[in-house]
Design a protein around this motif. Structure first.
Motif, PDB file in Angstrom:
ATOM      1  N   UNK A 258       0.816  -1.218   0.000  1.00 52.20           N
ATOM      2  CA  UNK A 258       0.000   0.000   0.000  1.00 52.20           C
ATOM      3  C   UNK A 258       0.851   1.269   0.000  1.00 52.20           C
ATOM      4  N   UNK A 259       2.084   1.133   0.488  1.00 50.75           N
ATOM      5  CA  UNK A 259       2.974   2.303   0.520  1.00 50.75           C
ATOM      6  C   UNK A 259       3.919   2.340  -0.680  1.00 50.75           C
ATOM      7  N   UNK A 260       3.685   1.434  -1.638  1.00 53.08           N
ATOM      8  CA  UNK A 260       4.423   1.527  -2.897  1.00 53.08           C
ATOM      9  C   UNK A 260       5.524   0.522  -3.116  1.00 53.08           C
ATOM     10  N   UNK A 261       5.714  -0.436  -2.214  1.00 52.37           N
ATOM     11  CA  UNK A 261       6.746  -1.460  -2.423  1.00 52.37           C
ATOM     12  C   UNK A 261       6.365  -2.325  -3.613  1.00 52.37           C
ATOM     13  N   UNK A 262       7.377  -2.815  -4.351  1.00 50.63           N
ATOM     14  CA  UNK A 262       7.068  -3.661  -5.506  1.00 50.63           C
ATOM     15  C   UNK A 262       6.893  -5.113  -5.067  1.00 50.63           C
ATOM     16  N   UNK A 263       6.159  -5.846  -5.879  1.00 51.27           N
ATOM     17  CA  UNK A 263       5.755  -7.210  -5.530  1.00 51.27           C
ATOM     18  C   UNK A 263       6.954  -8.140  -5.377  1.00 51.27           C
ATOM     19  N   UNK A 264       7.962  -7.984  -6.230  1.00 55.78           N
ATOM     20  CA  UNK A 264       9.139  -8.859  -6.171  1.00 55.78           C
ATOM     21  C   UNK A 264       9.899  -8.686  -4.849  1.00 55.78           C
ATOM     22  N   UNK A 265      10.004  -7.454  -4.397  1.00 57.41           N
ATOM     23  CA  UNK A 265      10.705  -7.203  -3.130  1.00 57.41           C
ATOM     24  C   UNK A 265       9.953  -7.833  -1.964  1.00 57.41           C
ATOM     25  N   UNK A 266       8.625  -7.693  -1.975  1.00 54.01           N
ATOM     26  CA  UNK A 266       7.800  -8.279  -0.915  1.00 54.01           C
ATOM     27  C   UNK A 266       7.906  -9.798  -0.955  1.00 54.01           C
ATOM     28  N   UNK A 267       7.947 -10.361  -2.160  1.00 54.56           N
ATOM     29  CA  UNK A 267       8.118 -11.808  -2.310  1.00 54.56           C
ATOM     30  C   UNK A 267       9.408 -12.274  -1.635  1.00 54.56           C
ATOM     31  N   UNK A 268      10.491 -11.538  -1.867  1.00 57.48           N
ATOM     32  CA  UNK A 268      11.784 -11.908  -1.282  1.00 57.48           C
ATOM     33  C   UNK A 268      11.768 -11.769   0.233  1.00 57.48           C
ATOM     34  N   UNK A 269      11.151 -10.700   0.731  1.00 60.72           N
ATOM     35  CA  UNK A 269      11.093 -10.483   2.178  1.00 60.72           C
ATOM     36  C   UNK A 269      10.286 -11.573   2.874  1.00 60.72           C
ATOM     37  N   UNK A 273       8.548 -18.818  -2.547  1.00 55.96           N
ATOM     38  CA  UNK A 273       9.272 -19.396  -3.682  1.00 55.96           C
ATOM     39  C   UNK A 273       8.685 -18.911  -4.999  1.00 55.96           C
ATOM     40  N   UNK A 274       7.345 -18.782  -5.039  1.00 51.49           N
ATOM     41  CA  UNK A 274       6.663 -18.391  -6.269  1.00 51.49           C
ATOM     42  C   UNK A 274       5.969 -17.040  -6.085  1.00 51.49           C
ATOM     43  N   UNK A 275       5.982 -16.234  -7.119  1.00 53.00           N
ATOM     44  CA  UNK A 275       5.346 -14.920  -7.064  1.00 53.00           C
ATOM     45  C   UNK A 275       3.840 -15.038  -6.859  1.00 53.00           C
ATOM     46  N   UNK A 276       3.258 -16.131  -7.345  1.00 55.27           N
ATOM     47  CA  UNK A 276       1.808 -16.323  -7.203  1.00 55.27           C
ATOM     48  C   UNK A 276       1.388 -16.353  -5.736  1.00 55.27           C
ATOM     49  N   UNK A 277       2.294 -16.804  -4.852  1.00 57.04           N
ATOM     50  CA  UNK A 277       1.982 -16.833  -3.418  1.00 57.04           C
ATOM     51  C   UNK A 277       1.882 -15.423  -2.853  1.00 57.04           C
ATOM     52  N   UNK A 278       2.631 -14.510  -3.447  1.00 57.10           N
ATOM     53  CA  UNK A 278       2.653 -13.123  -2.966  1.00 57.10           C
ATOM     54  C   UNK A 278       1.511 -12.304  -3.548  1.00 57.10           C
ATOM     55  N   UNK A 279       0.975 -12.738  -4.687  1.00 53.63           N
ATOM     56  CA  UNK A 279      -0.035 -11.947  -5.381  1.00 53.63           C
ATOM     57  C   UNK A 279      -1.355 -11.834  -4.623  1.00 53.63           C
ATOM     58  N   UNK A 280      -1.550 -12.680  -3.608  1.00 54.22           N
ATOM     59  CA  UNK A 280      -2.779 -12.556  -2.810  1.00 54.22           C
ATOM     60  C   UNK A 280      -2.791 -11.241  -2.043  1.00 54.22           C
ATOM     61  N   UNK A 281      -1.624 -10.589  -1.938  1.00 52.71           N
ATOM     62  CA  UNK A 281      -1.547  -9.340  -1.189  1.00 52.71           C
ATOM     63  C   UNK A 281      -1.768  -8.101  -2.060  1.00 52.71           C
ATOM     64  N   UNK A 282      -2.127  -8.292  -3.313  1.00 53.78           N
ATOM     65  CA  UNK A 282      -2.276  -7.140  -4.198  1.00 53.78           C
ATOM     66  C   UNK A 282      -3.613  -6.432  -4.007  1.00 53.78           C
ATOM     67  N   UNK A 283      -4.418  -6.907  -3.047  1.00 52.07           N
ATOM     68  CA  UNK A 283      -5.605  -6.146  -2.692  1.00 52.07           C
ATOM     69  C   UNK A 283      -5.156  -4.852  -2.017  1.00 52.07           C
ATOM     70  N   UNK A 284      -6.004  -3.848  -2.019  1.00 47.76           N
ATOM     71  CA  UNK A 284      -5.691  -2.603  -1.315  1.00 47.76           C
ATOM     72  C   UNK A 284      -6.876  -2.205  -0.465  1.00 47.76           C
ATOM     73  N   UNK A 285      -6.630  -1.419   0.558  1.00 51.27           N
ATOM     74  CA  UNK A 285      -7.728  -0.971   1.404  1.00 51.27           C
ATOM     75  C   UNK A 285      -8.569   0.044   0.644  1.00 51.27           C
ATOM     76  N   UNK A 286      -9.820   0.195   1.060  1.00 50.47           N
ATOM     77  CA  UNK A 286     -10.705   1.161   0.402  1.00 50.47           C
ATOM     78  C   UNK A 286     -10.158   2.575   0.526  1.00 50.47           C
ATOM     79  N   UNK A 287      -9.573   2.886   1.679  1.00 50.89           N
ATOM     80  CA  UNK A 287      -9.003   4.215   1.881  1.00 50.89           C
ATOM     81  C   UNK A 287      -7.867   4.481   0.903  1.00 50.89           C
TER      82      UNK A 287
END
Length: 302
Positions: A258-269, A273-287
């Motif tokens: 939500x603060x602008x981090x890229x998906x690949x970096x979040x995946x590594x943190x 193993x797979x980016x698809x596991x991280x993609x569940x977090x691509x939702x954003x809050x309504x605000x």
């Protein structure tokens, strides 16, 4: 020992020694195998070789009747597929009857997470003048500040912390290692706990342990103990929300994105193993969504 029990024990040994499976995975698989073997005995089946697609259909029907979630059923099928793959490799069965059984489609629910105004109360409930309060503060700061799994936090050792670089060496699933940075709040809380709280908690019997987090008796803190601490913190913060340790991991990932981090970096943190596991977090809050819209669309503001 009957055939079922013997072959189950061989499989568990294989998971522990060859696959380096986590203790949680082994516990879940033992439970799944026990459930399946109870079913076979109830169906008067004397051997694992007798299992075919028709038997599996009956088993799946029973699981559906118990109103298990798709995720639970998928886990059981995955366990049994791996189990029969092992038996086939060991020449204990001729074929894997689970090979062509379709996994139920996942529900893919949006992960639960804390809003920033909710989670701030969790950082204010610990009495940091006491050893247990210092430990709890370090625990919550580290879980939220790094997105570690509880099992990873449980295994964390003092030698895994590099204060000069503000990084942790984290041992994840399958003993895969990764380095994760932590911020100033976690740095301060960890420093206070390790210098003041932890020496007071440590007992003579457990003086040799290098685990970072200790329980009230001075022994290593378990995953169950961490869950108990978090639930108490929610209660003390008077929050009317449910908490589970993974919720802090979900919150870590959600707030970063939500603060602008890229998906690949979040995946590594997160150690995915797979980016698809991280993609569940691509939702954003309504605000956040409203904020982006109001600041980006040319006709949003007059």
């Amino acid at each position: 020992m009957n055939e079922f029990e013997h072959q189950k024990n061989l499989f568990v040994e294989y998971l522990q020694i060859e696959k380096n499976a986590s203790s949680l995975t082994i516990t879940n698989y033992k439970e799944d195998l026990r459930d399946f073997m109870n079913f076979l005995q109830a169906e008067s089946m004397a051997s694992l070789k007798q299992v075919d697609y028709s038997v599996i259909r009956v088993y799946l029907s029973q699981l559906h009747n118990k109103q298990l979630s798709r995720r639970s059923i998928s886990r059981k099928l995955s366990c049994l597929r791996s189990f029969y793959r092992f038996l086939e490799r060991e020449k204990l069965v001729e074929q894997n009857p689970f090979l062509n059984v379709r996994m139920p489609k996942s529900e893919n629910p949006i992960p639960q997470f804390f809003y920033e105004e909710e989670i701030k109360y969790l950082f204010e409930v610990s009495d940091v003048t006491t050893p247990l309060g210092q430990r709890n503060q370090a625990l919550i700061e580290l879980l939220y500040g790094t997105g570690m799994r509880v099992s990873e936090c449980e295994q964390l050792e003092q030698g895994d912390i590099d204060f000069s670089l503000s990084t942790l060496l984290v041992r994840g699933k399958g003993r895969k290692e990764r380095y994760v940075p932590f911020g100033q709040f976690a740095f301060d809380a960890l420093t206070t706990y390790l210098h003041e709280g932890r020496p007071d908690l440590q007992s003579e019997k457990t003086e040799g342990t290098s685990r970072v987090f200790l329980n009230a008796r001075g022994g290593p803190l378990t995953a169950r103990g961490i869950r108990t601490i978090l639930n108490k913190m929610v209660e003390d913060a008077a929050l009317t929300v449910d908490i589970h340790p993974h919720k802090l991991r979900h919150t870590f990932a959600t707030h970063l994105l939500n603060e602008g981090a890229d998906l690949r970096s979040v995946q590594e943190l997160l150690g995915h193993e797979h980016l698809s596991s991280t993609q569940i977090y691509t939702h954003v809050t309504k605000d956040r969504l409203r904020h982006v819209y109001m600041n980006s669309h040319p006709r949003a503001n007059k």
